[in-house]
Write a protein that holds these residues in place. Structure first.
Motif, PDB file in Angstrom:
ATOM      1  N   GLU A  76      61.010 -11.713  38.170  1.00 30.99           N
ATOM      2  CA  GLU A  76      59.676 -11.852  38.296  1.00 30.99           C
ATOM      3  C   GLU A  76      58.795 -11.931  37.087  1.00 30.99           C
ATOM      4  O   GLU A  76      58.007 -12.676  37.001  1.00 30.99           O
ATOM      5  N   ASN A  80      56.855 -15.446  35.733  1.00 28.09           N
ATOM      6  CA  ASN A  80      55.449 -15.612  35.719  1.00 28.09           C
ATOM      7  C   ASN A  80      54.780 -15.781  34.308  1.00 28.09           C
ATOM      8  O   ASN A  80      53.777 -16.302  34.283  1.00 28.09           O
ATOM      9  N   PRO A 131      53.590 -14.027  42.493  1.00 28.16           N
ATOM     10  CA  PRO A 131      52.728 -13.638  41.579  1.00 28.16           C
ATOM     11  C   PRO A 131      52.112 -14.811  40.771  1.00 28.16           C
ATOM     12  O   PRO A 131      51.251 -14.715  40.108  1.00 28.16           O
ATOM     13  N   MET A 134      49.306 -15.670  42.943  1.00 28.60           N
ATOM     14  CA  MET A 134      48.300 -14.494  42.579  1.00 28.60           C
ATOM     15  C   MET A 134      47.522 -14.796  41.564  1.00 28.60           C
ATOM     16  O   MET A 134      46.400 -14.502  41.066  1.00 28.60           O
ATOM     17  N   TYR A 135      48.416 -15.188  40.155  1.00 32.13           N
ATOM     18  CA  TYR A 135      47.659 -15.673  39.091  1.00 32.13           C
ATOM     19  C   TYR A 135      46.862 -16.465  39.227  1.00 32.13           C
ATOM     20  O   TYR A 135      45.628 -16.715  38.363  1.00 32.13           O
ATOM     21  N   TRP A 360      46.531  -6.613  45.978  1.00 37.64           N
ATOM     22  CA  TRP A 360      46.212  -7.510  45.060  1.00 37.64           C
ATOM     23  C   TRP A 360      45.063  -7.579  44.548  1.00 37.64           C
ATOM     24  O   TRP A 360      44.383  -7.721  43.397  1.00 37.64           O
ATOM     25  N   LEU A 376      50.708  -8.541  37.367  1.00 40.82           N
ATOM     26  CA  LEU A 376      50.836  -8.910  38.884  1.00 40.82           C
ATOM     27  C   LEU A 376      52.396  -8.918  39.205  1.00 40.82           C
ATOM     28  O   LEU A 376      52.946  -8.844  40.223  1.00 40.82           O
ATOM     29  N   ALA A 377      53.083  -9.565  37.930  1.00 36.22           N
ATOM     30  CA  ALA A 377      54.532  -9.787  38.262  1.00 36.22           C
ATOM     31  C   ALA A 377      55.241  -8.444  38.438  1.00 36.22           C
ATOM     32  O   ALA A 377      56.308  -8.290  39.259  1.00 36.22           O
ATOM     33  N   ASN A 380      55.055  -6.866  41.955  1.00 38.66           N
ATOM     34  CA  ASN A 380      55.527  -7.769  42.839  1.00 38.66           C
ATOM     35  C   ASN A 380      57.169  -7.307  42.501  1.00 38.66           C
ATOM     36  O   ASN A 380      57.933  -7.147  43.413  1.00 38.66           O
TER      37      ASN A 380
END
Length: 448
Positions: A76, A80, A131, A134-135, A360, A376-377, A380
């Protein structure tokens, strides 16, 4: 120009630009996440036939269903960081093509070990997808709009459960066609379209507002300005991505997410088996009734993020939703009536799935730039380990009791532990906010 765009006169421009981005960007992000969830969860419909045709036991199935998340979790953070380096458009398209091919390759499973191996490879191929999405949200949307944007993205897996279970059950009816089992058709017909979606994303998905031809220059600038309101502050906290991995709030969000995924992923993978043990004989009806989880999930991600816009205390709201999950799971265990249990499938998924955008949104308020990619990674990654543990514990509970519904005891235990961690998260957020304010004040004092 940035100062001008940040003024009160730009609010309407930003509102219109955000609306346009929601309409153009979110459907593309939803399309790939829809296929992702369809491909990772369709194995739940094949569970019974894999046992009959290949001798894969309930505990082996639980391990194979969950081991996907181990392969996913291992890569992950590096995946990312690669998305940050090469751009999310290229990386997301690459992910889609490779995992779509591997999802179709599930049709060649011959026993437990090949089942494990392809599930691990599937997780490795898909690593970094969520992620990366999300990024992208941090690049496009202002903090106040992110929970709604993430909520829209989460409608994709919810719809995958609502539509995917009946669709997959229909594919299972093709058993014997061209000499293939129904579950082989299931994996083939749901895997190959993902490759097509990946190719479409390569050409259609803009990475940042400046790349979108459907935005004016002013619209692109105001989106970027509002996505990171204080650029100087963001630079201070974005230079060292490793620092994001050490923040107590980041780790605690990850742990709460882990416990949520233990409960929710286990529920998703074992709902069809629970429905079957409710004396539902038709595989098509099993698929239809299993969509109750998707309906609850969909209602949750549509309703709860919009309430969050009007909530001033994130952690209080998080605690209320987690408590709701505990109550609904206990109510299911206490119920014996079929209709009541179906309603409680909906309620449990409403809280377990509807709370996901909140995790998130809380994290994105504290992470910028490469720290957002890494942090974020990490969140996750921790959650995905829960995605491995959940189905495995559900499988053990079924093997020990003979009842798939015994997995609801796992939901209760995981949710109670998550509720205990919420006050610790609130304390960590307060501490980090004070530290950030002090550092920002120091920066203002030393700058000319």
């Amino acid at each position: 120009m940035t100062t001008q765009l940040a003024g009160d006169g730009s609010n309407e421009l930003h509102r219109l630009a955000t609306h346009k981005a929601m309409l153009r960007l979110i459907p593309l992000m939803c399309a790939i996440y829809f296929m992702s969830y369809l491909d990772r969860t369709n194995v739940s419909l094949a569970k019974a036939r894999l046992a009959v045709d290949l001798g894969i036991s309930a505990s082996a199935y639980g391990l194979g269903a969950g081991i996907f998340f181990l392969g996913y979790a291992l890569l992950e953070v590096p995946s990312n960081l690669a998305a940050h380096r090469f751009g999310p458009r290229r990386w997301i398209a690459r992910i889609a093509v490779t995992w779509g091919a591997l999802s179709a390759a599930m049709m060649f499973v011959t026993g437990e070990w090949s089942f494990y191996i392809i599930r691990v490879l599937l997780g490795v191929a898909e690593a970094g997808l969520f992620p990366a999405l999300m990024y992208m949200v941090t690049l496009w949307f202002a903090p106040k709009d992110r929970s709604v944007a993430v909520g829209w993205i989460y409608t994709a897996p919810a719809l995958a459960l609502v539509i995917g279970n009946p669709l997959g059950a229909a594919f299972m009816q093709m058993d014997g066609l061209a000499g293939l089992h129904g579950w082989q058709w299931l994996f083939l017909l749901e895997g190959l379209p993902t490759v097509v979606v990946g190719v479409v994303l390569w050409f259609k998905l803009p990475e940042k507002p400046a790349d979108a031809r459907w935005l004016s220059n002013d619209e692109a600038r105001v989106l970027e300005a509002r996505a990171v309101p204080d650029a100087a502050h963001a630079r201070i906290f974005s230079q060292d991505w490793v620092a994001a991995l050490k923040q107590p709030a980041t780790i605690l969000i990850g742990l709460i997410y882990f416990l949520n995924q233990v409960a929710f992923v286990g529920l998703v993978f074992f709902t069809p088996a629970m429905i079957q043990q409710m004396h539902v004989k038709s595989s098509l009806m099993v698929g239809v009734l299993s969509s109750s989880v998707g309906i609850g999930f969909l209602l949750g991600v549509l309703v709860l993020p919009r309430i969050h816009r009007r909530v001033t205390n994130d952690c209080v709201y998080l605690g209320v939703l987690t408590a709701g999950l505990v109550v609904s799971a206990i109510a299911f265990i206490s119920s014996t009536h079929l209709l009541a249990q179906l309603a409680l499938f909906v309620a449990t998924a409403f809280f377990a799935g509807g709370v996901l955008p909140l995790y998130w949104a809380i994290a994105m308020k504290r992470l910028h730039g490469i720290q957002a990619a890494a942090g974020l990674a990490l969140i996750n990654t921790i959650g995905l380990i829960g995605g491995f543990v959940g189905p495995y514990l559900f499988g053990l509970a079924e093997s020990a009791s003979g009842k798939s519904a015994a997995g609801f005891s796992v939901v209760v235990a995981a949710s109670v532990l998550g509720l205990i961690l919420v006050p610790l998260l609130a304390k960590a957020i307060r501490s980090e906010s004070r530290a950030a304010a002090s550092l920002n004040e120091l920066r203002l004092n030393i700058e000319p």
